[in-house]
Enzyme design. Structure first.
Site, mmCIF file in Angstrom:
data_model
loop_
_atom_site.group_PDB
_atom_site.id
_atom_site.type_symbol
_atom_site.label_atom_id
_atom_site.label_comp_id
_atom_site.label_asym_id
_atom_site.label_seq_id
_atom_site.Cartn_x
_atom_site.Cartn_y
_atom_site.Cartn_z
ATOM 1 N N ASP A 38 0.814 -1.214 0.000
ATOM 2 C CA ASP A 38 0.000 0.000 0.000
ATOM 3 C C ASP A 38 0.847 1.264 0.000
ATOM 4 O O ASP A 38 2.033 1.253 0.331
ATOM 5 C CB ASP A 38 -0.954 0.011 1.195
ATOM 6 C CG ASP A 38 -0.225 -0.017 2.541
ATOM 7 O OD1 ASP A 38 0.767 -0.766 2.660
ATOM 8 O OD2 ASP A 38 -0.646 0.695 3.471
ATOM 9 N N GLU A 42 -0.083 -1.268 5.654
ATOM 10 C CA GLU A 42 1.030 -0.882 6.528
ATOM 11 C C GLU A 42 0.937 0.585 6.908
ATOM 12 O O GLU A 42 1.246 0.969 8.046
ATOM 13 C CB GLU A 42 2.362 -1.168 5.811
ATOM 14 C CG GLU A 42 3.600 -1.071 6.705
ATOM 15 C CD GLU A 42 4.209 0.323 6.757
ATOM 16 O OE1 GLU A 42 5.148 0.539 7.563
ATOM 17 O OE2 GLU A 42 3.773 1.219 5.996
#
Length: 371
Positions: free
Chosen positions: A77, A139
């Site tokens: 991400d 994350e």
């Protein structure tokens, strides 16, 4: 390694939209990439649990039994704004976005380096033990993807995380744990013009508490911060409710616990003095870590860096990453610097040469025998 192939791979990956919990297309691309290299791939239930498009990807390739089992990790991400990235490469081989979005080098540079290393290992027939690859989701919103992992999903003696700033050679050998806290102060409503003396301002109580608590840089390894102070209402009403959210970090667990106690005491004392109420909650988000110079993992990474042509530079950092969570699952793992700069901004950039260098380090890490 062909730097042109690495550049094309990186440019391709940063153009795949993958905000936190929107990593579906990125996961599909990475699944296809590692399957083509001979890996067995599975996705866990993190996406379903968090309301995302996909789970964490865990890919495994069998290897020689006499060599260590290793883990390579990066996250899929990116922060916002990361939709519609238009990368450009300048005359020095540095990649930038067009200035309207982040580039996504955090952490697609790490992803690219891992894929490049795996391609080099498998296509060149280099010796290696079992290699497991972890591509996590979410994350950037509190390590949420990694927190869904279970210890029995991972099988490695050592881990290398490619998700850190700093020049090639940098090793994050120590990092803090983090506690998040929330305090809700309850006062008494009253008309601010007619009878303010009948009220107890939750805003004033909370302000006294914040002024009394530790804040900012406490010492070399400890920080405390307030991130949100919310007490909205009309100006003609004495505010009766305020919520404050903050965090404490330290590489020393006792210091971190002490900071939380001091913060709670500041709110309790301020509320008691004013006749207000307070509810204080806190949660450990992740544990800290520190690897001494003789730690087997640290020695392995330093040797990998040296064999790839870099001088190891161990540093102590103030941030957290998936590595903190993976540590708690029983796998020693450290982050290395990838050389990206100005992450989480529209000025983010990285040299393609740095990604190639990080891939070379990852290759050495996978090939090294036991000490």
């Amino acid at each position: 390694m062909d730097i042109n192939e690495v550049r094309e791979l990186f440019l391709s990956l940063v153009q795949i939209d993958s905000h936190s919990l929107e990593e579906g297309k990125m996961a599909e691309r990475l699944r296809n990439e590692v399957i083509a290299l001979g890996f067995h791939v599975q996705a866990d239930n993190a996406g379903a649990t968090l309301g995302g498009q996909t789970g964490n990807l865990i890919a495994t390739l069998a290897g020689q039994a006499n060599l260590p089992k290793v883990l390579l990790a990066a996250h899929m991400d990116t922060v916002r704004p990361g939709t519609g990235v238009k990368p450009r490469v300048d005359e020095n081989g540095v990649v930038w976005s067009d200035g309207t979005t982040v580039l996504g080098a955090d952490d697609k540079a790490g992803v690219t380096a891992i894929l490049t290393a795996l391609k080099e290992i498998t296509q060149s027939g280099l010796p290696h033990g079992q290699i497991q690859v972890l591509f996590t989701i979410a994350e950037e919103i509190g390590l949420q993807g990694a927190k869904q992992l279970k210890a029995d999903q991972l099988d490695a003696e050592f881990g290398l995380s490619l998700d850190s700033g700093g020049d090639l050679g940098t090793i994050a050998i120590a990092g803090p744990g983090q506690v998040k806290f929330e305090a809700t102060v309850t006062g008494v409503r009253a008309h601010a013009g007619v009878a303010p003396e009948k009220g107890i301002s939750a805003i004033k109580v909370a302000a006294h508490a914040v002024a009394a608590m530790p804040h900012g840089r406490i010492d070399e390894e400890t920080t405390v911060n307030i991130g949100s102070f919310v007490g909205e209402g009309p100006t003609n009403v004495v505010a009766d409710r305020v919520t404050i959210i903050g965090e404490a970090r330290s590489r020393n667990p006792e210091k971190m616990a002490d900071m939380v106690r001091q913060v709670e005491n500041a709110f309790t004392n301020a509320a008691n003095e004013a006749g207000a109420g307070v509810e204080f909650r806190h949660q450990v988000m992740y544990e800290g870590f520190e690897f001494p110079s003789d730690a087997p993992l640290r020695k392995r990474i330093e040797k990998s860096l040296e064999q790839a042509g870099f001088v190891p530079n161990p540093v102590k950092v103030g941030g957290g990453s998936d590595a903190n969570v993976i540590q708690s699952l029983g796998i020693p793992i450290l982050n290395i610097g990838l050389g990206y700069e100005d992450i989480h901004s529209t000025n983010e950039h990285i040299k393609i040469e740095n990604i190639v260098s990080a891939a070379r380090v990852a290759v050495q890490f996978c090939m090294l025998p036991h000490d």
